[in-house]
Design a protein around this motif. Sequence first.
Motif, PDB file in Angstrom:
ATOM      1  N   ALA A  13      21.782  28.678  42.986  1.00  0.00           N
ATOM      2  CA  ALA A  13      20.511  28.155  43.504  1.00  0.00           C
ATOM      3  C   ALA A  13      20.049  29.051  44.643  1.00  0.00           C
ATOM      4  CB  ALA A  13      20.672  26.716  44.000  1.00  0.00           C
ATOM      5  N   GLY A  14      18.787  29.473  44.578  1.00  0.00           N
ATOM      6  CA  GLY A  14      18.237  30.292  45.648  1.00  0.00           C
ATOM      7  C   GLY A  14      18.936  31.624  45.811  1.00  0.00           C
ATOM      8  N   GLY A  15      19.442  32.182  44.724  1.00  0.00           N
ATOM      9  CA  GLY A  15      20.134  33.464  44.783  1.00  0.00           C
ATOM     10  C   GLY A  15      21.575  33.376  45.245  1.00  0.00           C
ATOM     11  N   ILE A  16      22.047  32.174  45.578  1.00  0.00           N
ATOM     12  CA  ILE A  16      23.423  31.981  46.050  1.00  0.00           C
ATOM     13  C   ILE A  16      24.218  31.267  44.965  1.00  0.00           C
ATOM     14  CG2 ILE A  16      24.905  30.890  47.777  1.00  0.00           C
ATOM     15  CD1 ILE A  16      22.516  31.031  49.715  1.00  0.00           C
ATOM     16  N   GLY A  17      25.300  31.879  44.557  1.00  0.00           N
ATOM     17  CA  GLY A  17      26.191  31.254  43.591  1.00  0.00           C
ATOM     18  C   GLY A  17      27.323  30.537  44.299  1.00  0.00           C
ATOM     19  N   THR A  18      27.752  29.422  43.753  1.00  0.00           N
ATOM     20  CA  THR A  18      28.907  28.697  44.291  1.00  0.00           C
ATOM     21  C   THR A  18      29.890  28.465  43.162  1.00  0.00           C
ATOM     22  OG1 THR A  18      27.528  27.567  45.934  1.00  0.00           O
ATOM     23  CG2 THR A  18      29.707  26.639  45.498  1.00  0.00           C
ATOM     24  N   ALA A  40      35.084  34.221  34.216  1.00  0.00           N
ATOM     25  CA  ALA A  40      33.905  33.894  33.408  1.00  0.00           C
ATOM     26  C   ALA A  40      32.756  33.431  34.293  1.00  0.00           C
ATOM     27  CB  ALA A  40      34.252  32.824  32.378  1.00  0.00           C
ATOM     28  N   ALA A  41      33.068  32.655  35.327  1.00  0.00           N
ATOM     29  CA  ALA A  41      32.030  32.190  36.246  1.00  0.00           C
ATOM     30  C   ALA A  41      31.421  33.361  37.011  1.00  0.00           C
ATOM     31  CB  ALA A  41      32.618  31.164  37.215  1.00  0.00           C
ATOM     32  N   LEU A  42      32.247  34.326  37.423  1.00  0.00           N
ATOM     33  CA  LEU A  42      31.719  35.510  38.110  1.00  0.00           C
ATOM     34  C   LEU A  42      30.813  36.320  37.182  1.00  0.00           C
ATOM     35  CD1 LEU A  42      34.863  36.657  40.130  1.00  0.00           C
ATOM     36  CD2 LEU A  42      32.646  36.005  41.106  1.00  0.00           C
ATOM     37  N   GLU A  43      31.207  36.444  35.924  1.00  0.00           N
ATOM     38  CA  GLU A  43      30.353  37.147  34.963  1.00  0.00           C
ATOM     39  C   GLU A  43      29.009  36.442  34.812  1.00  0.00           C
ATOM     40  OE1 GLU A  43      32.515  37.520  31.343  1.00  0.00           O
ATOM     41  OE2 GLU A  43      34.051  38.854  32.212  1.00  0.00           O
ATOM     42  N   GLU A  44      29.045  35.106  34.808  1.00  0.00           N
ATOM     43  CA  GLU A  44      27.801  34.342  34.717  1.00  0.00           C
ATOM     44  C   GLU A  44      26.931  34.576  35.950  1.00  0.00           C
ATOM     45  OE1 GLU A  44      25.431  31.707  32.388  1.00  0.00           O
ATOM     46  OE2 GLU A  44      27.228  32.867  31.949  1.00  0.00           O
ATOM     47  N   MET A  45      27.567  34.618  37.117  1.00  0.00           N
ATOM     48  CA  MET A  45      26.829  34.924  38.346  1.00  0.00           C
ATOM     49  C   MET A  45      26.187  36.306  38.265  1.00  0.00           C
ATOM     50  SD  MET A  45      27.269  32.301  40.392  1.00  0.00           S
ATOM     51  CE  MET A  45      28.301  30.837  40.387  1.00  0.00           C
ATOM     52  N   TRP A  46      26.914  37.262  37.719  1.00  0.00           N
ATOM     53  CA  TRP A  46      26.413  38.628  37.576  1.00  0.00           C
ATOM     54  C   TRP A  46      25.184  38.641  36.673  1.00  0.00           C
ATOM     55  CZ3 TRP A  46      30.362  43.157  37.524  1.00  0.00           C
ATOM     56  CH2 TRP A  46      29.703  44.371  37.588  1.00  0.00           C
ATOM     57  N   ARG A  47      25.294  37.927  35.535  1.00  0.00           N
ATOM     58  CA  ARG A  47      24.158  37.896  34.592  1.00  0.00           C
ATOM     59  C   ARG A  47      22.919  37.277  35.234  1.00  0.00           C
ATOM     60  NH1 ARG A  47      28.202  36.893  30.682  1.00  0.00           N
ATOM     61  NH2 ARG A  47      28.033  34.645  30.935  1.00  0.00           N
ATOM     62  N   ALA A  52      24.696  36.564  46.481  1.00  0.00           N
ATOM     63  CA  ALA A  52      25.899  36.215  47.256  1.00  0.00           C
ATOM     64  C   ALA A  52      26.591  35.094  46.499  1.00  0.00           C
ATOM     65  CB  ALA A  52      25.548  35.770  48.668  1.00  0.00           C
ATOM     66  N   VAL A  53      27.928  35.071  46.574  1.00  0.00           N
ATOM     67  CA  VAL A  53      28.706  34.041  45.888  1.00  0.00           C
ATOM     68  C   VAL A  53      29.675  33.419  46.886  1.00  0.00           C
ATOM     69  CG1 VAL A  53      30.453  33.603  44.113  1.00  0.00           C
ATOM     70  CG2 VAL A  53      28.535  35.109  43.610  1.00  0.00           C
ATOM     71  N   ILE A  54      29.742  32.107  46.871  1.00  0.00           N
ATOM     72  CA  ILE A  54      30.690  31.365  47.701  1.00  0.00           C
ATOM     73  C   ILE A  54      31.814  30.861  46.799  1.00  0.00           C
ATOM     74  CG2 ILE A  54      31.041  29.321  49.140  1.00  0.00           C
ATOM     75  CD1 ILE A  54      28.042  29.607  49.944  1.00  0.00           C
ATOM     76  N   LEU A  55      33.060  31.176  47.174  1.00  0.00           N
ATOM     77  CA  LEU A  55      34.236  30.696  46.455  1.00  0.00           C
ATOM     78  C   LEU A  55      34.899  29.615  47.297  1.00  0.00           C
ATOM     79  CD1 LEU A  55      36.288  30.978  44.097  1.00  0.00           C
ATOM     80  CD2 LEU A  55      37.470  32.694  45.491  1.00  0.00           C
ATOM     81  N   ARG A  56      35.089  28.437  46.714  1.00  0.00           N
ATOM     82  CA  ARG A  56      35.572  27.308  47.497  1.00  0.00           C
ATOM     83  C   ARG A  56      36.445  26.382  46.653  1.00  0.00           C
ATOM     84  NH1 ARG A  56      31.080  23.046  49.053  1.00  0.00           N
ATOM     85  NH2 ARG A  56      33.026  21.969  49.556  1.00  0.00           N
ATOM     86  N   ALA A  57      37.084  25.428  47.327  1.00  0.00           N
ATOM     87  CA  ALA A  57      37.745  24.309  46.675  1.00  0.00           C
ATOM     88  C   ALA A  57      36.861  23.080  46.870  1.00  0.00           C
ATOM     89  CB  ALA A  57      39.130  24.089  47.294  1.00  0.00           C
ATOM     90  N   PRO A  58      37.129  21.974  46.184  1.00  0.00           N
ATOM     91  CA  PRO A  58      36.321  20.771  46.400  1.00  0.00           C
ATOM     92  C   PRO A  58      36.357  20.331  47.856  1.00  0.00           C
ATOM     93  CG  PRO A  58      37.639  20.546  44.407  1.00  0.00           C
ATOM     94  CD  PRO A  58      38.110  21.792  45.094  1.00  0.00           C
ATOM     95  N   ILE A  94      36.547  40.161  41.807  1.00  0.00           N
ATOM     96  CA  ILE A  94      35.895  39.920  43.102  1.00  0.00           C
ATOM     97  C   ILE A  94      35.518  41.236  43.754  1.00  0.00           C
ATOM     98  CG2 ILE A  94      36.310  39.089  45.458  1.00  0.00           C
ATOM     99  CD1 ILE A  94      37.992  36.823  44.165  1.00  0.00           C
ATOM    100  N   GLU A  95      36.444  42.198  43.736  1.00  0.00           N
ATOM    101  CA  GLU A  95      36.183  43.484  44.391  1.00  0.00           C
ATOM    102  C   GLU A  95      35.042  44.241  43.723  1.00  0.00           C
ATOM    103  OE1 GLU A  95      40.647  44.542  46.126  1.00  0.00           O
ATOM    104  OE2 GLU A  95      40.006  45.364  44.187  1.00  0.00           O
ATOM    105  N   LEU A  96      34.939  44.138  42.397  1.00  0.00           N
ATOM    106  CA  LEU A  96      33.914  44.881  41.658  1.00  0.00           C
ATOM    107  C   LEU A  96      32.613  44.109  41.500  1.00  0.00           C
ATOM    108  CD1 LEU A  96      36.183  46.430  38.871  1.00  0.00           C
ATOM    109  CD2 LEU A  96      35.239  47.589  40.871  1.00  0.00           C
ATOM    110  N   PHE A  97      32.592  42.853  41.895  1.00  0.00           N
ATOM    111  CA  PHE A  97      31.352  42.082  41.813  1.00  0.00           C
ATOM    112  C   PHE A  97      30.301  42.758  42.698  1.00  0.00           C
ATOM    113  CE2 PHE A  97      28.441  38.580  42.617  1.00  0.00           C
ATOM    114  CZ  PHE A  97      28.282  38.072  41.331  1.00  0.00           C
ATOM    115  N   PRO A  98      29.070  42.952  42.214  1.00  0.00           N
ATOM    116  CA  PRO A  98      28.108  43.789  42.932  1.00  0.00           C
ATOM    117  C   PRO A  98      27.435  43.138  44.138  1.00  0.00           C
ATOM    118  CG  PRO A  98      27.129  42.946  40.918  1.00  0.00           C
ATOM    119  CD  PRO A  98      28.570  42.518  40.900  1.00  0.00           C
TER     120      PRO A  98
END
Length: 263
Positions: A13-18, A40-47, A52-58, A94-98
């Motif tokens: 949402a708004g260019g930010i992936g979670t 797979a989720a990172l690939e979806e974010m890339w597409r 920016a992507v936030i990686l979190r737990a519940p 994660i390291e190669l995510f753009p």
Amino acid sequence: MQATVTLVEAVIAGGIGTITLNHPEKKNCLSEALICDLCAALEEMWRHEARAVILRAPAGSQVFSAGHDVRELPTHGRDPLTYNDPLRRAVRAIELFPAPVIAMVEGSVWGGACELVMSCDLIVASDDCTFAMTVAKMGVPYNISGVQNLMNTCGMPLCKEMLFTAQPMPVKRLAHQGIVSHAVPRARLETVTRSIAEQIVKNSPLVISLLKEELRLLSASHNLGPETFERVQAMRRRIYDSADYQEGIHAFFERRSPQFEGK
């Protein structure tokens, strides 16, 4: 975009992936299934061109991730941490995510999950969480790229202390060392993390992508000759063929402290 990929929830949402690790009954251990869903989720974010992507737990988690799924470690003279190990795949993704990946951490972080979090570009954590690199306690021979990642992130003295003692490290110490960008009360964790992500999204995605790749290449520019590499691999092979390696895994399942004999 909103999707659930079995063990991971992914939203943009708004260019930010979670991306939310969502296997609480296994304390978000880094099983091959969870790692596949994370990648797979990172690939979806890339597409969807997330900036920016936030990686979190519940929210409210007491354990961010318990690290490797010990049940998936081999027990019969095979290297447990190869190039294609699930954790190595996740770290590379994660390291190669753009775009920048921000780890938003609450709860304790164990074993290989420490490297997963530290492979993220920024870490924002609750001020009560801890990080424990437990491979020596488990008798698992950590691999060269994993140790190098920790060394680059933590610096040599702290890296040695975490690896040698296998004890939980309070996040405030990591923040003091500059490893964690912000250690804040849990009530402010999401606000602070999203504020950083929003600032990133306002900037040039092309420049951000370039800067991330430049920093990755510069931090990894260490020469390691073939002879040195083979010597370290031989040392690791001696460990995963050892009785101590079997003892560490058996002790984990038997819920007791391992009795290592150096054999």
